[in-house]
Design a protein around this motif. Structure first.
Motif, PDB file in Angstrom:
ATOM      1  N   LYS A  35       0.834  -1.208   0.000  1.00 38.97           N
ATOM      2  CA  LYS A  35       0.000   0.000   0.000  1.00 38.97           C
ATOM      3  C   LYS A  35       0.867   1.255   0.000  1.00 38.97           C
ATOM      4  O   LYS A  35       0.612   2.201  -0.749  1.00 38.97           O
ATOM      5  CB  LYS A  35      -0.929   0.015   1.214  1.00 38.97           C
ATOM      6  CG  LYS A  35      -2.068  -0.959   1.146  1.00 38.97           C
ATOM      7  CD  LYS A  35      -2.901  -0.899   2.416  1.00 38.97           C
ATOM      8  CE  LYS A  35      -3.977  -1.965   2.427  1.00 38.97           C
ATOM      9  NZ  LYS A  35      -4.750  -1.946   3.675  1.00 38.97           N
ATOM     10  N   GLN A  36       1.882   1.262   0.830  1.00 41.56           N
ATOM     11  CA  GLN A  36       2.753   2.433   0.934  1.00 41.56           C
ATOM     12  C   GLN A  36       3.585   2.610  -0.337  1.00 41.56           C
ATOM     13  O   GLN A  36       3.772   3.728  -0.812  1.00 41.56           O
ATOM     14  CB  GLN A  36       3.666   2.288   2.165  1.00 41.56           C
ATOM     15  CG  GLN A  36       4.279   3.558   2.621  1.00 41.56           C
ATOM     16  CD  GLN A  36       3.250   4.558   3.130  1.00 41.56           C
ATOM     17  OE1 GLN A  36       2.092   4.247   3.393  1.00 41.56           O
ATOM     18  NE2 GLN A  36       3.670   5.785   3.256  1.00 41.56           N
ATOM     19  N   ASN A  52       2.772   1.575  -3.378  1.00 42.32           N
ATOM     20  CA  ASN A  52       1.868   2.020  -4.444  1.00 42.32           C
ATOM     21  C   ASN A  52       1.588   3.518  -4.336  1.00 42.32           C
ATOM     22  O   ASN A  52       1.537   4.221  -5.340  1.00 42.32           O
ATOM     23  CB  ASN A  52       0.566   1.231  -4.404  1.00 42.32           C
ATOM     24  CG  ASN A  52       0.704  -0.161  -4.966  1.00 42.32           C
ATOM     25  OD1 ASN A  52       1.715  -0.507  -5.573  1.00 42.32           O
ATOM     26  ND2 ASN A  52      -0.301  -0.981  -4.750  1.00 42.32           N
ATOM     27  N   LYS A  53       1.401   3.981  -3.125  1.00 43.87           N
ATOM     28  CA  LYS A  53       1.168   5.414  -2.904  1.00 43.87           C
ATOM     29  C   LYS A  53       2.393   6.216  -3.343  1.00 43.87           C
ATOM     30  O   LYS A  53       2.276   7.215  -4.050  1.00 43.87           O
ATOM     31  CB  LYS A  53       0.873   5.643  -1.421  1.00 43.87           C
ATOM     32  CG  LYS A  53       0.568   7.066  -1.057  1.00 43.87           C
ATOM     33  CD  LYS A  53       0.261   7.148   0.439  1.00 43.87           C
ATOM     34  CE  LYS A  53       0.286   8.562   0.930  1.00 43.87           C
ATOM     35  NZ  LYS A  53       0.103   8.630   2.382  1.00 43.87           N
ATOM     36  N   ASN A  95      -4.991   2.877  -7.165  1.00 45.05           N
ATOM     37  CA  ASN A  95      -4.563   3.083  -5.786  1.00 45.05           C
ATOM     38  C   ASN A  95      -5.722   3.517  -4.895  1.00 45.05           C
ATOM     39  O   ASN A  95      -5.790   3.143  -3.737  1.00 45.05           O
ATOM     40  CB  ASN A  95      -3.432   4.112  -5.748  1.00 45.05           C
ATOM     41  CG  ASN A  95      -2.688   4.100  -4.443  1.00 45.05           C
ATOM     42  OD1 ASN A  95      -2.560   3.066  -3.808  1.00 45.05           O
ATOM     43  ND2 ASN A  95      -2.193   5.245  -4.049  1.00 45.05           N
ATOM     44  N   LYS A  96      -6.644   4.292  -5.441  1.00 44.91           N
ATOM     45  CA  LYS A  96      -7.811   4.752  -4.666  1.00 44.91           C
ATOM     46  C   LYS A  96      -8.772   3.587  -4.394  1.00 44.91           C
ATOM     47  O   LYS A  96      -9.260   3.438  -3.282  1.00 44.91           O
ATOM     48  CB  LYS A  96      -8.520   5.873  -5.439  1.00 44.91           C
ATOM     49  CG  LYS A  96      -9.621   6.546  -4.687  1.00 44.91           C
ATOM     50  CD  LYS A  96      -9.053   7.436  -3.615  1.00 44.91           C
ATOM     51  CE  LYS A  96     -10.174   8.260  -3.020  1.00 44.91           C
ATOM     52  NZ  LYS A  96      -9.747   8.954  -1.838  1.00 44.91           N
ATOM     53  N   ASP A 111      -8.157   0.214  -4.586  1.00 50.24           N
ATOM     54  CA  ASP A 111      -7.532  -0.854  -3.812  1.00 50.24           C
ATOM     55  C   ASP A 111      -6.061  -0.510  -3.606  1.00 50.24           C
ATOM     56  O   ASP A 111      -5.218  -0.831  -4.448  1.00 50.24           O
ATOM     57  CB  ASP A 111      -7.666  -2.186  -4.550  1.00 50.24           C
ATOM     58  CG  ASP A 111      -7.075  -3.351  -3.777  1.00 50.24           C
ATOM     59  OD1 ASP A 111      -6.785  -3.197  -2.567  1.00 50.24           O
ATOM     60  OD2 ASP A 111      -6.898  -4.426  -4.388  1.00 50.24           O
ATOM     61  N   PRO A 112      -5.742   0.152  -2.496  1.00 49.56           N
ATOM     62  CA  PRO A 112      -4.365   0.587  -2.267  1.00 49.56           C
ATOM     63  C   PRO A 112      -3.340  -0.542  -2.240  1.00 49.56           C
ATOM     64  O   PRO A 112      -2.177  -0.326  -2.533  1.00 49.56           O
ATOM     65  CB  PRO A 112      -4.424   1.278  -0.898  1.00 49.56           C
ATOM     66  CG  PRO A 112      -5.844   1.568  -0.649  1.00 49.56           C
ATOM     67  CD  PRO A 112      -6.630   0.555  -1.408  1.00 49.56           C
TER      68      PRO A 112
END
Length: 147
Positions: free
Chosen positions: A14-15, A17-18, A67-68, A70-71
């Motif tokens: 998640k991090q 991808n952000k 990302n929004k 599915d992070p």
């Protein structure tokens, strides 16, 4: 477990991808600035500039949407790679300047954050092989390499 949030692989993804989505926007903005200046100076065509902008915008929007929704989506890295690969290929083909060709390798450094050897190898080969082939073509076939 609360203090070791990023020990969880899903939280890491998640991090990453952000980070990847945000860094692509910054990278694409810098590349687009150089391409825009090249178009204004007459070194590149307007069609080339628009084509680059379309690829960059489509990739960034797709990554932000993914990302929004599915992070932790592990497929986002492949979408980002495809967009970055196409941009780096267009840069390598059209620009002789080394700073532009090396600048396209910067987003691929983020591939090591996924800690996936196969993905990192695919990305490394994806950036190296086209650059080597384009160099060989310019140096030995077209004989127009100035470097």
């Amino acid at each position: 477990m609360g203090q070791f949030l990023y020990a969880n692989k899903d939280e890491q993804v998640k991090q990453i991808n952000k980070y990847l989505a945000t860094s692509m926007v910054i990278f694409d903005a810098l590349i687009m600035l150089v391409v825009t200046i090249s178009v204004i100076e007459g070194n590149r065509t307007l069609v080339y500039g628009i084509g680059m902008a379309v690829v960059m915008i489509a990739t960034c929007i797709t990554c932000f949407i993914m990302n929004k929704k599915d992070p932790g989506n592990r497929k986002m890295r492949y979408v980002a790679f495809a967009g970055m690969f196409f941009v780096s290929l267009m840069i390598a083909w059209c620009y002789n300047d080394y700073y532009m060709r090396f600048m396209t390798t910067v987003p691929f450094l983020g591939t090591i954050l996924y800690f996936n050897k196969r993905y990192a190898k695919v990305c490394a080969h994806g950036i190296a092989i086209p650059n080597i082939l384009i160099f060989l073509y310019r140096a030995f076939v077209a004989k127009n390499y100035d470097g």
